[in-house]
Scaffold this active site. Sequence first.
Site, PDB file in Angstrom:
ATOM      1  N   TRP A 514      38.328  -6.220  46.648  1.00 31.61           N
ATOM      2  CA  TRP A 514      38.578  -7.298  45.678  1.00 31.61           C
ATOM      3  C   TRP A 514      38.332  -8.689  46.280  1.00 31.61           C
ATOM      4  O   TRP A 514      38.964  -9.661  45.879  1.00 31.61           O
ATOM      5  CB  TRP A 514      40.002  -7.200  45.115  1.00 31.61           C
ATOM      6  N   HIS A 515      37.395  -8.792  47.206  1.00 34.90           N
ATOM      7  CA  HIS A 515      37.099 -10.084  47.830  1.00 34.90           C
ATOM      8  C   HIS A 515      35.698 -10.572  47.463  1.00 34.90           C
ATOM      9  O   HIS A 515      35.015 -11.185  48.267  1.00 34.90           O
ATOM     10  CB  HIS A 515      37.224  -9.982  49.354  1.00 34.90           C
ATOM     11  N   TYR A 516      35.255 -10.291  46.250  1.00 37.90           N
ATOM     12  CA  TYR A 516      33.915 -10.699  45.846  1.00 37.90           C
ATOM     13  C   TYR A 516      33.825 -12.218  45.715  1.00 37.90           C
ATOM     14  O   TYR A 516      34.821 -12.910  45.510  1.00 37.90           O
ATOM     15  CB  TYR A 516      33.502 -10.011  44.539  1.00 37.90           C
TER      16      TYR A 516
END
Length: 582
Positions: A514-516
């Site tokens: 979830w670090h896009y």
Amino acid sequence: MGLGSCMITFFGAFLSGFLFFLPISYSDKAPDYTFVKEATSAPAVVYYDYIIIGGGTAGCPLAATLSHGATILVLERGGSPYGNPNITNIANFGPTLLDTSPTSPAQQFTSEDGVHNIRARVLGGGSAVNAGFYTRASTRYVKEVGWNHNLVNQSYEWVEKVVAFKPEILQWENALRDGLLEVGVLPNNEFTYDHLYGTKVGGTIFDAEGHRHTAADLLQYADPRKITVYLHATVQKILFRYIPGRASPQAYGVIYKDAYEVRHQAYLKRNSNKNEIILSAGAIGSPQLLMLSGVGPAYQLRAHGIKVVVDHPMVGQGMADNPMNVLLIPSPIPVEVSLVQVVGITKFNSYIEGASGLSLSISLAHRLSNNFKRFLSQTEHPPFRVLPEAIARAAEMVHGIANRTIRAGVILEKIMGPLSTGHLALRNTNPDDNPFVTFNYFKEPEDLRKCIEGMRTIIDVVDSKAYSKFRYKNMPVEALIDLMLTLPVNRRRKHANATFSLEQFCIDTVMTIWHYHGGCQVGRVVDKGYRVLGIDSLRVIDGSTFYHTPGANPQATVMMLGRYMGQRILHDRIVHGSKKKN
């Protein structure tokens, strides 16, 4: 749906159990934010000095800072994080990620790579739905971006006074830390917010009682007389106009809808040419809204019937997501339920983290149990041989359905960078819908190399003396790897009969952490002051401007950026105002 598409179900569900060994409670009482209101109460037309689209991880600290020198309107498409136990209570983390309702604070989307993901839809943004790890960017990162080092540190400290805490480290996390040190992820940096090569304990946004503290808490810094925050306010488009004597169009207002689909308008006051609209809608929302407003690749906008304001071919480009791969390790002894608290920052640019104690729903526990039974029953040409005693004990791990807690830990690796990038494209003209997003995981061979090295490090940690009491001695690591391939990471295992390789494991089990980021990058879409190139009075301040994710977790830096740029903008506004008076 492709490889890794189901992992968020599995990973999100067991993360639902991460908490400290302290009583968990939460407060239903929200902070006394009299300026936070439902958009249904908004007038048809309002005027402000700054309009911030997105009350997320960057938007909240940005708004709080700017309110000390101007009037601020924040338009947040989600609701409040306060009073929602799925957000405020770490024990309910998993259900938030799995919530598919139209009002969920975690909006589901699946990338074109087939990997399931989420995007935040709540005041506080990703800080309201994440696993809580808090760590700063490296000094090298700060230097390369061109930020002022002193102001960066001051901005981090401003954030940390409200949302950051030192976690309590218990047995399993201690074993992971000692295992990382034993296998050479050195030195031991102890507890620190700083990004340093070696092994360290990071911060957390969960306090000692398990309460989450989000970027929304930073609104307590705001001047309540000069700020308004509207919830469930979905911006439809940014408005532009041409002013005689100016070559570039100017952003001057927005159209947004409330929860009842009633349209409202918000405009910039004309008392200063320093007034601006600021996009802080995140790596998905900011490029999407630029395109919906007519700023983006002209061919794509015309295909959707959108009038082209500026042909900006780099909007939506450079989208990247840090690939993550995990290893589940059944434990012969009970483990505490822990947050991600320890990180090994390796010299080959992979991060090693872990968590213990898996809290599962009844249905997922049954599914995991059935998958594990099938895994243990595979006798035809097995790639390894596990002693019956180890099989029996490991089977007990998944049969603990009554209390829904699995006795195991998970160690993961995340790629720094990454080098592989993709793009974002409009699906339709509805801002509530997810656009098409492609991340191209492992397109660059260097990313795959880092994953392989990261998995090798995990294997070494699992085999280390420090970690030995938390694993079955007679179950080889190859068995654990094969177990991962039977879990609901994928809808199917494509390489069951192929020769085992860590390369294929990385590809087959890739998932998101979830670090896009990307889509509105500095130098491509915005300048170093985050102003949109070719447009007046419009900036983008959030993770969409990043080329690489900062540190082992970006949330601290995104919050810092909101504060940092708020101070820079106010400084410029004051200087400009003084010059005008003189």
